[in-house]
Every structure is written in C-alpha cells, then in structure tokens.
Design an enzyme around this catalytic site. Structure first.
Site, short mmCIF file in Angstrom:
data_model
loop_
_atom_site.label_atom_id
_atom_site.label_comp_id
_atom_site.label_asym_id
_atom_site.label_seq_id
_atom_site.Cartn_x
_atom_site.Cartn_y
_atom_site.Cartn_z
N TYR A 15 11.57 57.01 25.38
CA TYR A 15 11.93 58.31 25.96
C TYR A 15 12.59 58.21 27.33
O TYR A 15 13.01 59.21 27.89
CB TYR A 15 10.66 59.16 26.11
CG TYR A 15 9.97 59.42 24.81
CD1 TYR A 15 10.43 60.39 23.93
CD2 TYR A 15 8.86 58.67 24.43
CE1 TYR A 15 9.82 60.61 22.72
CE2 TYR A 15 8.24 58.88 23.21
CZ TYR A 15 8.72 59.85 22.37
OH TYR A 15 8.11 60.06 21.17
N ASP A 17 15.37 56.74 28.65
CA ASP A 17 16.80 56.97 28.89
C ASP A 17 17.09 58.46 28.94
O ASP A 17 17.67 58.97 29.90
CB ASP A 17 17.63 56.32 27.77
CG ASP A 17 17.28 54.87 27.57
OD1 ASP A 17 17.56 54.07 28.46
OD2 ASP A 17 16.71 54.54 26.50
N GLN A 249 7.87 67.65 29.23
CA GLN A 249 7.94 66.97 30.55
C GLN A 249 7.17 67.72 31.64
O GLN A 249 6.39 67.10 32.37
CB GLN A 249 9.39 66.77 30.97
CG GLN A 249 9.91 65.39 30.64
CD GLN A 249 11.31 65.15 31.20
OE1 GLN A 249 12.03 66.08 31.56
NE2 GLN A 249 11.72 63.90 31.24
N ARG A 265 4.29 54.10 32.23
CA ARG A 265 5.10 52.97 31.75
C ARG A 265 6.58 53.21 32.08
O ARG A 265 6.95 54.27 32.60
CB ARG A 265 4.90 52.80 30.25
CG ARG A 265 5.63 53.85 29.43
CD ARG A 265 5.37 53.68 27.94
NE ARG A 265 6.38 54.37 27.16
CZ ARG A 265 6.28 54.64 25.86
NH1 ARG A 265 5.20 54.27 25.19
NH2 ARG A 265 7.26 55.26 25.23
N GLY A 266 7.41 52.24 31.71
CA GLY A 266 8.86 52.43 31.74
C GLY A 266 9.39 52.79 33.10
O GLY A 266 9.16 52.10 34.09
N GLU A 267 10.12 53.90 33.16
CA GLU A 267 10.76 54.28 34.42
C GLU A 267 10.38 55.70 34.85
O GLU A 267 9.92 55.91 35.98
CB GLU A 267 12.28 54.17 34.27
CG GLU A 267 13.02 54.62 35.50
CD GLU A 267 14.43 54.09 35.62
OE1 GLU A 267 14.72 52.98 35.12
OE2 GLU A 267 15.25 54.78 36.25
N SER A 269 8.04 58.03 33.77
CA SER A 269 6.61 58.37 33.99
C SER A 269 6.08 57.59 35.20
O SER A 269 5.20 58.07 35.92
CB SER A 269 5.76 58.08 32.74
OG SER A 269 5.86 56.74 32.35
O1 TRH Z 1 9.51 55.94 27.09
P1 TRH Z 1 9.60 54.87 28.09
O2 TRH Z 1 8.99 53.61 27.73
O3 TRH Z 1 11.11 54.62 28.44
C1 TRH Z 1 11.65 53.34 28.64
C2 TRH Z 1 11.98 53.05 30.04
O4 TRH Z 1 12.75 54.06 30.61
C3 TRH Z 1 12.71 51.74 30.12
O5 TRH Z 1 13.09 51.49 31.44
C4 TRH Z 1 13.93 51.82 29.26
O6 TRH Z 1 14.61 50.64 29.29
C5 TRH Z 1 13.47 52.12 27.87
O7 TRH Z 1 12.78 53.33 27.85
C6 TRH Z 1 14.63 52.20 26.93
O8 TRH Z 1 8.92 55.36 29.45
P2 TRH Z 1 9.40 56.41 30.55
O9 TRH Z 1 10.61 55.94 31.27
O10 TRH Z 1 8.24 56.69 31.35
O11 TRH Z 1 9.78 57.71 29.75
C7 TRH Z 1 8.81 58.51 29.15
C8 TRH Z 1 9.22 59.96 29.26
O12 TRH Z 1 8.36 60.75 28.44
C9 TRH Z 1 9.07 60.52 30.68
O13 TRH Z 1 10.13 61.42 30.94
C10 TRH Z 1 7.75 61.29 30.62
C11 TRH Z 1 7.80 61.80 29.22
N1 TRH Z 1 6.54 62.19 28.59
C12 TRH Z 1 6.38 63.51 28.21
O14 TRH Z 1 7.26 64.34 28.47
N2 TRH Z 1 5.24 63.86 27.56
C13 TRH Z 1 4.25 62.99 27.29
O15 TRH Z 1 3.21 63.38 26.69
C14 TRH Z 1 4.40 61.64 27.71
C15 TRH Z 1 3.31 60.65 27.43
C16 TRH Z 1 5.57 61.27 28.34
#
Ligand code: TRH
Length: 368
Positions: A15, A17, A249, A265-267, A269
């Site tokens: 999620y 990107d 979000q 995790r990721g970026e 969150s």
């Molecule tokens: O989903 P991710 O693991 O995304 C990753 C990273 O961005 C990584 O750097 C990238 O290379 C890869 O994707 C392709 O983790 P991230 O970045 O935290 O994104 C999660 C999104 O989901 C964030 O905007 C928060 C949102 N979210 C919700 O909206 N509701 C939820 O219940 C949860 C758990 C998350």
C-alpha cells in the site's frame, strides 16, 4: 488560473506507493489549491485506503483530485506544468515526448523513497538530463533533516488529533473495554519469523497486552499462533488479540493515536507513527542483501541521539530483533522497562520534525 500537476504512481506491491501518492495528491489539491491528476496503474489498494474510491473506474474525482486509471496504452493528454514521477516509475513514452515538445517545459520531479541515510542530502534536488529528449529530471528526497525534502503531514493533522475521542473510536471499532494497566499495541508488518516469540512474550509478561491487528500479511501467522484458522478475538495468558478490518487512512491515524505502542512498516505508516508521537517499532521493507538493515540503522542513529544509553540499547535491540530474527523474548521485556523514556524521546523527535516544512509544501516551493 490553477496550476496543473500530474502524479504518476505504479503500484509495486502493498500500500505504500499509493499511500504516499494519494496523501500527496490530496494535500496538493486541498491545501495548495492545485489541479491534480493522479495516474495509478492499480486502483485496488487505493480503494482500501480510501473506501470511496472505486477500484474499476477509469476516471473519478475524489477529495479534489482527479484519479485516472493508468493503462500501458496511454491516452494523448496535454502534460501538466509539474509532473511527479513517484518512486522512479517510468513515465509513458508518449507523455515524455509531449513534455519535451511543450512550449513551456514542465518541471519533472522524481519523488524518491524515504531514507535517513547521510547521502540523501547530497542527492536531494540533483538534476539529471534525459538521454534523448530535451528534458531534465529533478530528484526530490523526503527526509528527516533540513537538507532533505521533509515528510508528508497535513495541515489539519493537529486539529484532527485534538478532536480525537478515544472512547468513541473504541466503540466504533467494537473493542472490548480496556483492562487496568493494559498496554494497547497496534501491529502492522510483513510476515515475520519473530511473530510467535513476540506474541508469546506478550502472553507470558506481567502486564496485560491488547494487540490490535488490522487484517493483512501478519494475520495467517497470528492465527497459527493461536491454533486457529479463523476468528476475530483471541486470548492467551496476558495477551488479548483483536483482529480489525483494514482501516481507511484517517482511521489508521486514529488507531496510532489510540495505542501506547505501534508496530509499523514500509514508508507511510512509519511516518504516521512518528507524527502520532508514540513509541513505535519499524518493520522495514526488506531488500536484497539485507541493504534495508543499513537504512534501519541510519534511522535509529538519528532517532536515538537524544536518549540515554539504556533506552537507546533497548529500542535498538527490539527493532533489530523484529527485523532480523533476533531474540525477541529478551528484547521485549528490556524495551518494556524503558517504554516511558522511549515515549518521551519520541515526543521530542516528533516536535523537532514538526519544525520542518512538510513535503508537499517543499515540493510546491520547488515548483516556484
Ligand atoms: O504497505 P507498505 O508495506 O508499503 C511499502 C512501502 O511503502 C515500501 O517502501 C515500498 O517499497 C513498498 O510498499 C512497495 O507500508 P506503508 O508504506 O506503511 O503503507 C501502508 C499504507 O496503508 C499507509 O498509507 C497506511 C495505510 N493503512 C491504512 O490505511 N489502514 C490500515 O488498516 C493499515 C494497517 C494501513
């Protein structure tokens, strides 16, 4: 007349990107009064972050943003004045040619991944000419220091947080009442060989733990820990685990505010946990040759700079153990013993970051 921005987002996986691109697009449209078109090659993840989004719409208007499905066969559209290529996704060739042919050349920005590493400041705003076309791309790095591009943060963030009503949010999620002395923990991460050890440490600890787990990649492992194949509520020892639906979000921000500790995790969150200013543990996106551990340590070096050695060691050990299959059964109690100091440090850290202009504001300033 409003200036036009195009943002291109290729969903690699997960999620993050689209999480970043959607947040940026919304901010540019609502806070900076820009005409924003967001091109996305897969709308399914957006419809989870923003439930009003339709996963199959060619064109839709969401919160002031025109969201367009990005197919390989790209339509002949006039390029915007500012073009954001997110995370080095490749722009459509026809669009690039149209950019090069435009009477007034668009500003072309590659928005990079977030990193706390030292080299970021040196590469931020570096320009790179296109090998064939008369175009130059500017590299824009988000970051934690004044020499980088800042972090995404909405203008209304503090107001939303001030209006947050924990009891109403708990009710809306249908959570069980809070126990005395309970530690509430949100858990968002990738599959992790350490999960069973962590859950066991929570179950066997002195303090009651309520783990809130939004549906996702950790759920199958959590079910296995409880010897279940389905279910929403589990108990073992001092641990209660409640499975939540995947939240929007804004609701995910509220979850971070509600909890005493957030596993992220990721970026995106990871950034939201810092704005929430509560202790957090980062599961970094794994890369080949464990390159991600360098990135993880670069962040820890900055984050832990203002805290005593014992707390710094406890945080470092837990983060390393969670990311690199370390001894969580030892790292957890040591961390818990310093959680108050960690909370104070994280508040200071967030307050410092808050002094920087946010990423959207810095991008707008760069566009002139
Ligand atoms: O989903 P991710 O693991 O995304 C990753 C990273 O961005 C990584 O750097 C990238 O290379 C890869 O994707 C392709 O983790 P991230 O970045 O935290 O994104 C999660 C999104 O989901 C964030 O905007 C928060 C949102 N979210 C919700 O909206 N509701 C939820 O219940 C949860 C758990 C998350």
């Amino acid at each position: 007349m409003k200036r036009h921005w195009d943002i291109f987002c290729a969903v690699v996986d997960n999620y993050g990107d689209i999480g970043v691109c959607w947040r940026l697009a919304r901010q540019l449209a609502t806070e900076h009064d820009l005409e924003v078109r967001l091109w996305v090659d897969d709308l399914a993840p957006l419809s989870r972050l923003c439930p009003e989004a339709q996963a199959d719409a060619e064109i839709q208007y969401l919160q002031g943003v025109e969201v367009r499905r990005w197919w390989v066969d790209f339509p002949p559209v006039a390029p915007a004045q500012v073009v954001i290529e997110a995370f080095a996704c490749t722009l459509p060739e026809t669009y690039l040619v149209a950019m090069a042919d435009a009477p007034e050349k668009p500003l072309w920005i590659n928005l990079e991944y977030l990193s706390a590493e030292d080299w970021v400041e040196g590469c931020h705003r570096m320009a790179s000419p296109h090998p064939r076309l008369a175009l130059t791309k500017l590299f824009f790095f988000p970051g934690f220091t004044p020499g980088a591009g800042g972090l995404l943060r909405e203008r209304d963030y503090d107001a939303r947080r001030a209006a947050f009503d924990p009891a109403a949010f708990r009710d809306a999620l249908g959570l069980l009442p809070r126990e005395n002395g309970e530690l509430t923990i949100s858990l968002f991460g990738y599959e992790n060989p350490g999960l069973a050890a962590l859950l066991a440490a929570w179950a066997g600890g002195d303090r009651p733990v309520r783990c809130l787990l939004p549906e996702g990649r950790l759920l199958p492992q959590a079910l296995t820990f409880f010897g279940a194949t389905e279910g929403r509520l589990f108990r073992r020892g001092r641990l209660t685990l409640e499975v939540l639906p995947f939240l929007s979000q804004p609701d995910y921000d509220a979850l971070l505010w509600l909890c005493d500790l957030n596993f992220v995790r990721g970026e995106d969150s990871f950034v939201r946990a810092q704005w929430a200013a509560k202790p957090f543990v980062w599961h970094i996106y794994p890369q080949e040759n464990v390159a991600h551990m360098v990135k993880l340590r670069a962040f820890l070096d900055r984050y832990l700079v203002s805290v005593d050695q014992v707390t710094a060691g406890a945080v470092r050990n837990l983060w390393e153990a969670w990311n690199d299959a370390g001894p969580l059964e030892e790292a957890w109690p040591a961390f818990l013993a310093r959680i108050v100091e960690c909370a104070q440090m994280t508040k200071r850290w967030a307050a410092n970051l808050h002094r920087q202009d946010d990423l959207a504001t810095q991008l707008v300033a760069a566009a002139g």
